[in-house]
Design a protein around this motif. Sequence first.
Motif, short mmCIF file in Angstrom:
data_model
loop_
_atom_site.label_atom_id
_atom_site.label_comp_id
_atom_site.label_asym_id
_atom_site.label_seq_id
_atom_site.Cartn_x
_atom_site.Cartn_y
_atom_site.Cartn_z
N THR A 1 0.83 -1.21 0.00
CA THR A 1 0.00 0.00 0.00
C THR A 1 0.86 1.26 0.00
OG1 THR A 1 -0.25 -0.05 2.41
CG2 THR A 1 -1.98 -1.11 1.11
N VAL A 2 1.98 1.25 0.72
CA VAL A 2 2.86 2.43 0.74
C VAL A 2 3.54 2.60 -0.61
CG1 VAL A 2 4.97 3.38 1.75
CG2 VAL A 2 3.23 2.40 3.23
N ILE A 3 4.02 1.52 -1.20
CA ILE A 3 4.65 1.60 -2.51
C ILE A 3 3.65 2.10 -3.55
CG2 ILE A 3 5.67 0.22 -4.38
CD1 ILE A 3 6.95 -1.52 -2.12
N ALA A 4 2.43 1.58 -3.48
CA ALA A 4 1.39 2.03 -4.42
C ALA A 4 1.11 3.52 -4.25
CB ALA A 4 0.11 1.21 -4.20
N GLU A 5 1.06 3.99 -3.02
CA GLU A 5 0.81 5.41 -2.77
C GLU A 5 1.97 6.27 -3.27
OE1 GLU A 5 -1.37 8.64 -1.89
OE2 GLU A 5 -2.06 6.56 -1.84
N LEU A 6 3.20 5.82 -3.05
CA LEU A 6 4.36 6.56 -3.55
C LEU A 6 4.34 6.61 -5.08
CD1 LEU A 6 7.16 5.30 -1.13
CD2 LEU A 6 6.18 7.60 -1.22
N ARG A 7 3.94 5.51 -5.72
CA ARG A 7 3.83 5.49 -7.19
C ARG A 7 2.78 6.49 -7.65
NH1 ARG A 7 6.29 4.98 -10.63
NH2 ARG A 7 5.14 3.67 -12.06
N ARG A 8 1.64 6.55 -6.93
CA ARG A 8 0.58 7.51 -7.30
C ARG A 8 1.05 8.95 -7.10
NH1 ARG A 8 -2.85 3.25 -5.59
NH2 ARG A 8 -2.76 3.76 -3.40
N LYS A 9 1.98 9.15 -6.17
CA LYS A 9 2.51 10.49 -5.92
C LYS A 9 3.59 10.87 -6.93
CE LYS A 9 0.26 11.27 -2.07
NZ LYS A 9 -0.96 11.99 -2.13
N GLY A 10 3.92 9.94 -7.84
CA GLY A 10 4.86 10.25 -8.91
C GLY A 10 6.26 9.71 -8.74
N PHE A 11 6.52 8.96 -7.69
CA PHE A 11 7.86 8.40 -7.50
C PHE A 11 8.03 7.18 -8.39
CE2 PHE A 11 7.30 10.68 -3.49
CZ PHE A 11 8.49 11.39 -3.45
N SER A 12 9.18 7.10 -9.04
CA SER A 12 9.45 5.96 -9.91
C SER A 12 9.76 4.74 -9.05
CB SER A 12 10.65 6.25 -10.82
OG SER A 12 11.83 6.33 -10.05
N LEU A 13 9.58 3.57 -9.64
CA LEU A 13 9.89 2.35 -8.93
C LEU A 13 11.39 2.28 -8.63
CD1 LEU A 13 8.53 -0.08 -7.74
CD2 LEU A 13 8.89 -1.28 -9.89
N GLN A 14 12.21 2.87 -9.48
CA GLN A 14 13.65 2.90 -9.26
C GLN A 14 13.97 3.66 -7.97
OE1 GLN A 14 15.82 4.98 -12.29
NE2 GLN A 14 17.79 4.17 -11.62
N LYS A 15 13.31 4.80 -7.75
CA LYS A 15 13.55 5.57 -6.54
C LYS A 15 13.04 4.83 -5.31
CE LYS A 15 13.56 10.14 -8.64
NZ LYS A 15 12.92 11.45 -8.70
N ILE A 16 11.91 4.19 -5.45
CA ILE A 16 11.36 3.42 -4.33
C ILE A 16 12.29 2.26 -3.98
CG2 ILE A 16 9.43 1.98 -3.60
CD1 ILE A 16 7.64 3.82 -5.37
N ARG A 17 12.83 1.61 -5.00
CA ARG A 17 13.80 0.53 -4.75
C ARG A 17 15.03 1.04 -4.02
NH1 ARG A 17 14.08 -2.89 -10.27
NH2 ARG A 17 12.36 -4.28 -9.80
N ARG A 18 15.47 2.24 -4.36
CA ARG A 18 16.63 2.83 -3.68
C ARG A 18 16.34 2.98 -2.19
NH1 ARG A 18 18.64 8.33 -6.00
NH2 ARG A 18 17.84 7.32 -7.85
N VAL A 19 15.13 3.42 -1.88
CA VAL A 19 14.72 3.56 -0.48
C VAL A 19 14.69 2.19 0.20
CG1 VAL A 19 12.77 4.17 1.02
CG2 VAL A 19 13.42 5.69 -0.85
N LEU A 20 14.11 1.21 -0.47
CA LEU A 20 14.01 -0.13 0.10
C LEU A 20 15.40 -0.73 0.35
CD1 LEU A 20 11.12 -1.59 -2.10
CD2 LEU A 20 10.96 -0.69 0.23
N ARG A 21 16.31 -0.54 -0.61
CA ARG A 21 17.68 -1.05 -0.44
C ARG A 21 18.38 -0.38 0.72
NH1 ARG A 21 18.10 -1.06 -6.14
NH2 ARG A 21 18.99 1.01 -6.03
N TYR A 22 18.23 0.95 0.84
CA TYR A 22 18.88 1.66 1.94
C TYR A 22 18.35 1.14 3.28
CZ TYR A 22 20.62 5.20 5.06
OH TYR A 22 21.25 5.82 6.10
N LEU A 23 17.05 1.03 3.40
CA LEU A 23 16.47 0.54 4.65
C LEU A 23 17.01 -0.85 4.99
CD1 LEU A 23 12.75 1.62 4.30
CD2 LEU A 23 14.38 2.44 6.00
N GLN A 24 17.11 -1.70 3.98
CA GLN A 24 17.55 -3.07 4.21
C GLN A 24 19.05 -3.14 4.52
OE1 GLN A 24 16.72 -5.78 0.98
NE2 GLN A 24 15.70 -7.11 2.43
#
Length: 167
Positions: free
Chosen positions: A64-87
Amino acid sequence: MFKTKKPRSATPLPNNGAYASSDVARISGVSLRQLQWWDEQSVVSPRHDGHKRVYLPNEVIEVTVIAELRRKGFSLQKIRRVLRYLQREMGKRLSDALGNDSEVHLLTDGKSIYLEESRDRIIDLLKNARQPMFLVCVSDQARRLEAPPKKPARSETASSLRKSRAL
Protein backbone atom coordinates in the motif's frame (compact mmCIF):
# COMPACT_ATOMS: atom_id res chain seq x y z
CA MET A 1 -31.96 -8.64 -13.45
CA PHE A 2 -28.36 -9.63 -13.02
CA LYS A 3 -27.04 -10.33 -9.59
CA THR A 4 -24.02 -8.28 -8.66
CA LYS A 5 -21.29 -9.52 -6.45
CA LYS A 6 -21.15 -8.01 -3.02
CA PRO A 7 -17.80 -6.37 -2.28
CA ARG A 8 -15.85 -8.57 0.05
CA SER A 9 -14.09 -7.11 3.02
CA ALA A 10 -10.42 -7.84 3.48
CA THR A 11 -10.45 -11.07 5.35
CA PRO A 12 -7.25 -12.72 6.38
CA LEU A 13 -6.91 -16.29 5.21
CA PRO A 14 -7.36 -18.89 7.93
CA ASN A 15 -3.67 -19.78 7.94
CA ASN A 16 -1.65 -17.32 10.05
CA GLY A 17 -3.48 -14.08 9.15
CA ALA A 18 -2.23 -13.85 5.56
CA TYR A 19 -4.08 -12.08 2.73
CA ALA A 20 -4.91 -13.31 -0.76
CA SER A 21 -3.70 -11.34 -3.79
CA SER A 22 -7.23 -10.23 -4.63
CA ASP A 23 -7.63 -8.66 -1.17
CA VAL A 24 -4.23 -6.96 -1.39
CA ALA A 25 -5.06 -5.59 -4.85
CA ARG A 26 -8.35 -4.17 -3.57
CA ILE A 27 -6.81 -2.71 -0.39
CA SER A 28 -3.89 -1.08 -2.19
CA GLY A 29 -5.67 -0.07 -5.38
CA VAL A 30 -3.24 -1.87 -7.70
CA SER A 31 -3.99 -4.57 -10.23
CA LEU A 32 -3.27 -8.24 -9.75
CA ARG A 33 -0.82 -7.99 -12.65
CA GLN A 34 1.02 -5.17 -10.84
CA LEU A 35 1.35 -7.36 -7.74
CA GLN A 36 2.65 -10.20 -9.91
CA TRP A 37 5.21 -7.92 -11.55
CA TRP A 38 6.38 -6.53 -8.19
CA ASP A 39 6.83 -10.12 -7.01
CA GLU A 40 8.79 -11.03 -10.16
CA GLN A 41 10.99 -7.95 -9.72
CA SER A 42 11.51 -8.71 -5.98
CA VAL A 43 9.97 -5.41 -4.88
CA VAL A 44 7.58 -7.18 -2.50
CA SER A 45 7.88 -10.95 -2.50
CA PRO A 46 4.98 -12.75 -0.80
CA ARG A 47 4.84 -16.43 0.06
CA HIS A 48 3.48 -18.81 -2.54
CA ASP A 49 0.84 -21.42 -1.83
CA GLY A 50 0.82 -23.36 -5.08
CA HIS A 51 0.02 -20.74 -7.71
CA LYS A 52 -1.46 -18.30 -5.20
CA ARG A 53 0.43 -15.41 -3.67
CA VAL A 54 -0.13 -15.06 0.06
CA TYR A 55 0.74 -11.76 1.75
CA LEU A 56 1.50 -11.26 5.42
CA PRO A 57 0.16 -8.07 7.05
CA ASN A 58 3.55 -6.30 6.91
CA GLU A 59 3.80 -7.07 3.18
CA VAL A 60 0.30 -5.66 2.63
CA ILE A 61 1.43 -2.45 4.34
CA GLU A 62 4.52 -2.31 2.12
CA VAL A 63 2.40 -2.78 -1.02
CA THR A 64 0.00 0.00 0.00
CA VAL A 65 2.86 2.43 0.74
CA ILE A 66 4.65 1.60 -2.51
CA ALA A 67 1.39 2.03 -4.42
CA GLU A 68 0.81 5.41 -2.77
CA LEU A 69 4.36 6.56 -3.55
CA ARG A 70 3.83 5.49 -7.19
CA ARG A 71 0.58 7.51 -7.30
CA LYS A 72 2.51 10.49 -5.92
CA GLY A 73 4.86 10.25 -8.91
CA PHE A 74 7.86 8.40 -7.50
CA SER A 75 9.45 5.96 -9.91
CA LEU A 76 9.89 2.35 -8.93
CA GLN A 77 13.65 2.90 -9.26
CA LYS A 78 13.55 5.57 -6.54
CA ILE A 79 11.36 3.42 -4.33
CA ARG A 80 13.80 0.53 -4.75
CA ARG A 81 16.63 2.83 -3.68
CA VAL A 82 14.72 3.56 -0.48
CA LEU A 83 14.01 -0.13 0.10
CA ARG A 84 17.68 -1.05 -0.44
CA TYR A 85 18.88 1.66 1.94
CA LEU A 86 16.47 0.54 4.65
CA GLN A 87 17.55 -3.07 4.21
CA ARG A 88 21.33 -2.60 3.87
CA GLU A 89 22.04 0.34 6.15
CA MET A 90 19.30 0.05 8.74
CA GLY A 91 18.56 -3.68 8.68
CA LYS A 92 14.86 -2.84 8.42
CA ARG A 93 11.98 -3.42 6.05
CA LEU A 94 9.66 -0.70 4.83
CA SER A 95 6.91 -1.89 7.18
CA ASP A 96 9.32 -1.51 10.12
CA ALA A 97 9.69 2.19 9.35
CA LEU A 98 5.96 2.81 9.20
CA GLY A 99 4.76 1.81 12.65
CA ASN A 100 3.93 4.39 15.32
CA ASP A 101 6.32 2.75 17.74
CA SER A 102 9.14 2.64 15.20
CA GLU A 103 12.35 4.52 15.83
CA VAL A 104 12.56 5.45 12.14
CA HIS A 105 9.94 7.12 9.92
CA LEU A 106 9.59 7.86 6.22
CA LEU A 107 8.67 11.39 5.18
CA THR A 108 8.11 12.93 1.76
CA ASP A 109 7.62 16.41 0.34
CA GLY A 110 6.49 15.00 -2.99
CA LYS A 111 9.94 15.38 -4.54
CA SER A 112 12.14 13.34 -2.28
CA ILE A 113 11.81 10.64 0.36
CA TYR A 114 13.40 11.21 3.73
CA LEU A 115 14.18 8.88 6.60
CA GLU A 116 13.82 10.27 10.11
CA GLU A 117 16.39 8.33 12.10
CA SER A 118 15.98 10.24 15.33
CA ARG A 119 14.20 13.36 16.57
CA ASP A 120 16.89 15.62 15.18
CA ARG A 121 18.31 13.75 12.19
CA ILE A 122 16.74 13.25 8.75
CA ILE A 123 18.38 11.63 5.73
CA ASP A 124 17.40 12.39 2.12
CA LEU A 125 17.34 8.86 0.74
CA LEU A 126 17.21 9.89 -2.91
CA LYS A 127 20.09 12.35 -2.96
CA ASN A 128 22.91 11.54 -0.61
CA ALA A 129 21.99 9.04 2.06
CA ARG A 130 25.39 9.52 3.70
CA GLN A 131 24.77 13.23 4.38
CA PRO A 132 22.13 13.74 7.07
CA MET A 133 20.27 16.96 7.74
CA PHE A 134 20.29 18.07 11.34
CA LEU A 135 17.15 19.66 12.68
CA VAL A 136 16.47 22.22 15.32
CA CYS A 137 13.17 21.54 17.00
CA VAL A 138 11.23 24.75 17.64
CA SER A 139 9.18 23.17 20.44
CA ASP A 140 12.39 22.12 22.23
CA GLN A 141 13.63 25.69 22.03
CA ALA A 142 10.30 26.99 23.34
CA ARG A 143 10.53 24.59 26.30
CA ARG A 144 13.87 26.17 27.16
CA LEU A 145 12.04 29.45 27.76
CA GLU A 146 9.63 27.78 30.20
CA ALA A 147 12.37 25.91 32.07
CA PRO A 148 13.92 27.50 35.15
CA PRO A 149 17.06 29.49 34.30
CA LYS A 150 20.28 27.54 34.45
CA LYS A 151 23.54 28.82 35.79
CA PRO A 152 25.43 30.26 32.78
CA ALA A 153 28.26 28.20 31.39
CA ARG A 154 31.76 29.19 32.41
CA SER A 155 32.63 30.39 28.88
CA GLU A 156 29.51 32.61 28.81
CA THR A 157 30.46 34.20 32.15
CA ALA A 158 34.05 34.85 31.02
CA SER A 159 32.98 36.48 27.75
CA SER A 160 30.48 38.75 29.51
CA LEU A 161 33.22 39.83 31.98
CA ARG A 162 35.53 40.72 29.09
CA LYS A 163 32.80 42.73 27.43
CA SER A 164 32.07 44.69 30.62
CA ARG A 165 35.78 45.47 31.14
CA ALA A 166 36.07 46.73 27.57
CA LEU A 167 33.26 49.25 28.22
